[in-house]
Scaffold this active site. Structure first.
Site, PDB file in Angstrom:
ATOM      1  CB  SER A 106     -23.508  -5.819  42.377  1.00 14.35           C
ATOM      2  OG  SER A 106     -22.230  -5.732  42.948  1.00 14.35           O
ATOM      3  CG  ASP A 203     -21.301   1.828  43.642  1.00 11.84           C
ATOM      4  OD1 ASP A 203     -20.636   1.301  44.550  1.00 11.84           O
ATOM      5  OD2 ASP A 203     -21.932   1.183  42.788  1.00 11.84           O
ATOM      6  CG  HIS A 233     -22.885  -1.262  45.275  1.00 16.00           C
ATOM      7  ND1 HIS A 233     -22.372  -1.258  43.992  1.00 16.00           N
ATOM      8  CD2 HIS A 233     -23.018  -2.579  45.612  1.00 16.00           C
ATOM      9  CE1 HIS A 233     -22.198  -2.501  43.573  1.00 16.00           C
ATOM     10  NE2 HIS A 233     -22.594  -3.316  44.542  1.00 16.00           N
TER      11      HIS A 233
END
Length: 258
Positions: A106, A203, A233
């Site tokens: 991320s 996601d 995610h």
């Protein structure tokens, strides 16, 4: 499993890390560094999976917490993308030897791209897991309505609901404004090392268009993108973790073949 330690950054913050030394055949392979996400820490499932994966193969491995995250010192609300990227550079410089394979999750994917762009000699390869470059501008600021932007500019922060905690995300004006100085999808992004991007089709935090933008924008002779149908995610289910390990192995092989 690893050895825990702490170093003091140039900004005076205590940065916590956990380091596993290479052994056997792993001593001749590039080390692995995990870079976590926004408000995450080095105790997450992907970091611990990779630590075990590396240890089983004799690979050097490093995980750490940015300032204001996890076991490191500092206030999260004082931080910014540039601060956390500086933390990453200092921990990597102090606790690793030679080029490393960066594994960024991320926000850690954004920071990995910054490190790779600015110091490519220290980056042997890069794996982005649901990488989220430029999210402060393209997701947060772009998603704020006029009232939220006004609150942010006048009061210095705005609260956003979180899917991962009962506490809201507090987004500061500093995070947004400083983030504009760290964007990687506007200017040239040379990535001469092997790069692999993994992204889930489910996601809800980072759109599938983001890794496609990286693929299109980066100047990278060996960049591959894999979409994982149904993965969210977190990318931390058993199948996703196995894929991450397989991908790190593939990047290692690509590094050795160069």
């Amino acid at each position: 499993m690893g050895t825990r330690g702490e170093l003091t950054s140039s900004r005076g913050q205590a940065l916590a890390f956990c380091k596993t030394e290479a052994r056997g055949k792993g001593e001749n392979l590039p080390g692995l560094v995990f870079l976590g996400g926004f408000r995450s820490d080095m105790e997450g499932s992907k970091a611990l999976f990779l630590e075990n994966w590396a240890a089983e193969r004799g690979r050097a491995f490093l995980r750490f917490d940015y300032s204001g995250h996890g076991a490191s010192g500092g206030d999260f609300l004082d931080g910014s993308i540039g601060d956390w990227a500086a933390d990453a550079r200092e921990v990597i410089a102090a606790q690793t030897d030679g080029p490393q394979i960066l594994i960024g999750s991320s926000m850690g994917g954004w920071i990995s791209l910054l490190v790779a762009r600015d110091d490519p000699d220290r980056v042997a390869g890069l794996v982005g897991i649901a990488a989220a470059p430029d999210f402060t501008e393209d997701s947060m600021w772009a998603g704020f309505d006029d009232a939220m932007r006004k609150t942010l500019l006048e009061e210095g922060q705005v609260a956003l609901p979180s899917d991962y905690s009962d506490d809201p995300y507090i987004i500061t004006r500093k995070l947004i404004e400083e983030g504009r100085t760290q964007l990687v999808l506007r200017d040239p992004l040379p990535l001469p090392m092997p790069v692999r991007l993994l992204h889930g089709t489910a996601d809800a935090d980072v759109a599938m268009s983001v890794p496609l933008r990286i693929l299109d924008h980066a100047k990278a002779p060996d960049l591959r993108l894999t979409f994982v149908k149904g993965a969210d995610h977190r990318m931390s289910g058993p199948a996703e973790l196995a894929l991450i390990g397989k991908t790190v192995h593939g990047v290692t092989q690509a590094v050795l073949e160069r």
